[in-house]
Design a protein around this motif. Sequence first.
Motif, short mmCIF file in Angstrom:
data_model
loop_
_atom_site.label_atom_id
_atom_site.label_comp_id
_atom_site.label_asym_id
_atom_site.label_seq_id
_atom_site.Cartn_x
_atom_site.Cartn_y
_atom_site.Cartn_z
N ALA A 71 0.81 -1.21 0.00
CA ALA A 71 0.00 0.00 0.00
C ALA A 71 0.85 1.27 0.00
O ALA A 71 0.32 2.38 0.06
CB ALA A 71 -0.93 0.01 1.22
N GLY A 72 2.17 1.12 -0.06
CA GLY A 72 3.05 2.28 -0.08
C GLY A 72 3.19 2.95 1.26
O GLY A 72 3.46 4.15 1.35
N ALA A 73 3.04 2.17 2.34
CA ALA A 73 3.14 2.72 3.69
C ALA A 73 4.17 1.94 4.49
O ALA A 73 4.73 0.93 4.03
CB ALA A 73 1.79 2.69 4.38
N THR A 74 4.42 2.39 5.70
CA THR A 74 5.33 1.72 6.63
C THR A 74 4.53 1.20 7.81
O THR A 74 3.66 1.90 8.34
CB THR A 74 6.42 2.68 7.13
OG1 THR A 74 7.15 3.18 6.00
CG2 THR A 74 7.38 1.96 8.07
N LEU A 75 4.82 -0.04 8.24
CA LEU A 75 4.06 -0.62 9.35
C LEU A 75 4.44 0.04 10.66
O LEU A 75 5.63 0.16 11.00
CB LEU A 75 4.34 -2.12 9.44
CG LEU A 75 3.43 -2.91 10.40
CD1 LEU A 75 2.00 -2.90 9.90
CD2 LEU A 75 3.94 -4.34 10.54
N GLY A 76 3.45 0.47 11.41
CA GLY A 76 3.66 1.10 12.70
C GLY A 76 3.41 0.13 13.84
O GLY A 76 3.36 -1.08 13.65
N PRO A 77 3.22 0.65 15.05
CA PRO A 77 3.02 -0.21 16.22
C PRO A 77 1.66 -0.90 16.20
O PRO A 77 0.72 -0.46 15.53
CB PRO A 77 3.12 0.77 17.39
CG PRO A 77 2.72 2.09 16.82
CD PRO A 77 3.23 2.08 15.40
N VAL A 78 1.58 -2.00 16.93
CA VAL A 78 0.31 -2.72 17.03
C VAL A 78 -0.65 -1.92 17.91
O VAL A 78 -0.25 -1.32 18.91
CB VAL A 78 0.53 -4.14 17.59
CG1 VAL A 78 1.08 -4.10 19.01
CG2 VAL A 78 -0.75 -4.95 17.53
N ILE A 79 -1.91 -1.91 17.52
CA ILE A 79 -2.93 -1.15 18.26
C ILE A 79 -3.79 -2.08 19.11
O ILE A 79 -4.01 -1.85 20.29
CB ILE A 79 -3.81 -0.35 17.29
CG1 ILE A 79 -2.96 0.66 16.51
CG2 ILE A 79 -4.92 0.38 18.05
CD1 ILE A 79 -3.72 1.39 15.44
N THR A 80 -4.28 -3.17 18.50
CA THR A 80 -5.10 -4.13 19.25
C THR A 80 -4.69 -5.55 18.87
O THR A 80 -4.25 -5.81 17.75
CB THR A 80 -6.61 -3.96 18.95
OG1 THR A 80 -6.85 -4.21 17.56
CG2 THR A 80 -7.09 -2.57 19.32
N ILE A 81 -4.85 -6.47 19.84
CA ILE A 81 -4.58 -7.89 19.61
C ILE A 81 -5.70 -8.70 20.25
O ILE A 81 -6.04 -8.47 21.42
CB ILE A 81 -3.23 -8.33 20.21
CG1 ILE A 81 -2.07 -7.53 19.63
CG2 ILE A 81 -3.01 -9.82 19.99
CD1 ILE A 81 -0.73 -7.85 20.27
N THR A 82 -6.26 -9.64 19.49
CA THR A 82 -7.26 -10.57 20.01
C THR A 82 -6.78 -11.99 19.75
O THR A 82 -6.34 -12.30 18.64
CB THR A 82 -8.63 -10.36 19.33
OG1 THR A 82 -9.03 -9.00 19.50
CG2 THR A 82 -9.68 -11.28 19.94
N GLU A 83 -6.84 -12.85 20.77
CA GLU A 83 -6.33 -14.21 20.61
C GLU A 83 -7.41 -15.24 20.90
O GLU A 83 -8.40 -14.97 21.56
CB GLU A 83 -5.14 -14.45 21.54
CG GLU A 83 -5.39 -14.15 23.02
CD GLU A 83 -5.83 -15.36 23.81
OE1 GLU A 83 -5.79 -16.49 23.27
OE2 GLU A 83 -6.25 -15.18 24.97
N GLY A 84 -7.18 -16.45 20.38
CA GLY A 84 -8.11 -17.55 20.60
C GLY A 84 -7.48 -18.87 20.22
O GLY A 84 -6.48 -18.91 19.49
N GLY A 85 -8.04 -19.96 20.73
CA GLY A 85 -7.51 -21.28 20.42
C GLY A 85 -7.35 -22.11 21.67
O GLY A 85 -7.97 -21.85 22.70
#
Length: 222
Positions: free
Chosen positions: A169-183
């Motif tokens: 997308a022509g951008a740079t990845l920044g910090p994570v905002i939200t995380i949801t886990e399962g399993g």
Amino acid sequence: MRRLTPIVVFALVLLLPAGAAAVDRTVSVRATVERQVPNDAAEVRFAVSKERPGRAAALRVVALRARAVIAAAEKAPGVGPGDVSTGSISVRRVERGKRPVYKASEGITVITHQPEAAGELVSAGVAAGATNTRGPRFFASDREAAYEAALVEALQEAKEKAGMLATAAGATLGPVITITEGGGVTPIAAAPTEVTKDAPAPPVEPGDSSVRATVEATFALQ
């Protein structure tokens, strides 16, 4: 100087919406990791049941047999302190022709940390007086550690996927905002084991448990 002040303020107001819009740019991804971990423990359940003309007599016989089963289990390979526990004790009236009898029962659960020796445990319990068995049920003893390792791997995959999309997308990845886990960890189920008193130890294969971890994460784009 009075004429320059309103021009500067107006420029700042124009810049604020553009900066706010950039912060709102995000990418959301989902990653799932499935792995197999070896089962390093097994659970076997025993039951001792006996019928006698009276309640006290039935309980007395069951108590003697249960102690014998517990003693045999404690000597089995891989069974340590705290690995043997007793379950519910019951006494009920049973009609046998014209004269009723009383059936007493007690359950015993044993965990061995040498799952490959679970067959020997079953054979020893039956020889000591167990009238029914169930198992062995094989499982990974440290299920939390196995699941956490899979979660970390899933998060890493999610981050790599998000980075790929950000670059496209022509951008740079920044910090994570939200995380949801399962399993979770799913042990291998085992059918009930039928063993006679003098039968040799049945063969067993501990196998693996299935670990599945899913992470849904949202990252900022810069």
